[in-house]
Design a protein around this motif. Structure first.
Motif, PDB file in Angstrom:
ATOM      1  N   ALA A   7       1.045   2.626  -4.421  1.00 54.63           N
ATOM      2  CA  ALA A   7       2.344   2.280  -5.010  1.00 54.63           C
ATOM      3  C   ALA A   7       2.937   1.089  -4.271  1.00 54.63           C
ATOM      4  N   THR A   8       3.605   0.237  -5.008  1.00 54.13           N
ATOM      5  CA  THR A   8       4.336  -0.858  -4.380  1.00 54.13           C
ATOM      6  C   THR A   8       5.613  -0.289  -3.768  1.00 54.13           C
ATOM      7  N   MET A   9       6.242  -1.043  -2.901  1.00 52.31           N
ATOM      8  CA  MET A   9       7.504  -0.596  -2.303  1.00 52.31           C
ATOM      9  C   MET A   9       8.547  -0.353  -3.390  1.00 52.31           C
ATOM     10  N   GLY A  10       8.590  -1.214  -4.382  1.00 53.76           N
ATOM     11  CA  GLY A  10       9.546  -1.046  -5.478  1.00 53.76           C
ATOM     12  C   GLY A  10       9.300   0.225  -6.276  1.00 53.76           C
ATOM     13  N   GLU A  11       8.041   0.540  -6.534  1.00 55.17           N
ATOM     14  CA  GLU A  11       7.713   1.768  -7.273  1.00 55.17           C
ATOM     15  C   GLU A  11       8.081   3.009  -6.467  1.00 55.17           C
ATOM     16  N   ARG A  12       7.839   2.948  -5.171  1.00 58.24           N
ATOM     17  CA  ARG A  12       8.181   4.077  -4.305  1.00 58.24           C
ATOM     18  C   ARG A  12       9.691   4.278  -4.258  1.00 58.24           C
ATOM     19  N   ARG A  42      -3.860   4.093  -7.726  1.00 61.56           N
ATOM     20  CA  ARG A  42      -3.706   2.877  -6.930  1.00 61.56           C
ATOM     21  C   ARG A  42      -2.515   3.054  -6.001  1.00 61.56           C
ATOM     22  N   ALA A  92       2.970 -10.001  -5.463  1.00 61.28           N
ATOM     23  CA  ALA A  92       2.273  -8.734  -5.682  1.00 61.28           C
ATOM     24  C   ALA A  92       0.893  -8.785  -5.050  1.00 61.28           C
ATOM     25  N   THR A  93       0.458  -7.632  -4.614  1.00 62.14           N
ATOM     26  CA  THR A  93      -0.873  -7.519  -4.033  1.00 62.14           C
ATOM     27  C   THR A  93      -1.816  -6.975  -5.091  1.00 62.14           C
ATOM     28  N   GLU A  94      -2.926  -7.619  -5.282  1.00 61.45           N
ATOM     29  CA  GLU A  94      -3.912  -7.128  -6.238  1.00 61.45           C
ATOM     30  C   GLU A  94      -4.738  -6.029  -5.592  1.00 61.45           C
ATOM     31  N   THR A  95      -5.048  -5.029  -6.384  1.00 58.08           N
ATOM     32  CA  THR A  95      -5.915  -3.961  -5.908  1.00 58.08           C
ATOM     33  C   THR A  95      -7.071  -3.836  -6.871  1.00 58.08           C
TER      34      THR A  95
END
Length: 85
Positions: A57-62, A55, A2-5
């Protein structure tokens, strides 16, 4: 991984993002100094969220949001009473 934002990481115009106030995913249509305007995946009315509550969206959330919209289209809203996303 995961990428932190950070709290001030703003998504770019046209990118998918999460409105952390509602948990909804949308495409960023406009960004001001205080708010982000979203267009929902699959169409519908736009909404705004405070910039600090948005924030990327991650690929999974999209993908999850896209599947939810695709599944909703398989139902006739007149028979199912519509679907709220």
């Amino acid at each position: 991984m995961a990428t932190e934002t950070g709290p001030h990481t703003a998504p770019k115009l046209g990118a998918y993002a999460i409105d952390e106030s509602t948990g909804h995913v949308g495409r960023v249509e406009a960004i001001t100094s205080t708010a982000v305007q979203f267009g929902p995946i699959g169409g519908g009315p736009s909404w705004q969220a405070p910039r600090g509550r948005v924030r990327p969206a991650t690929m999974g959330e999209r993908q999850s949001a896209g599947v939810k919209v695709a599944n909703a289209r398989t139902f006739d809203p007149r028979e199912s009473g519509g679907l709220r996303t």
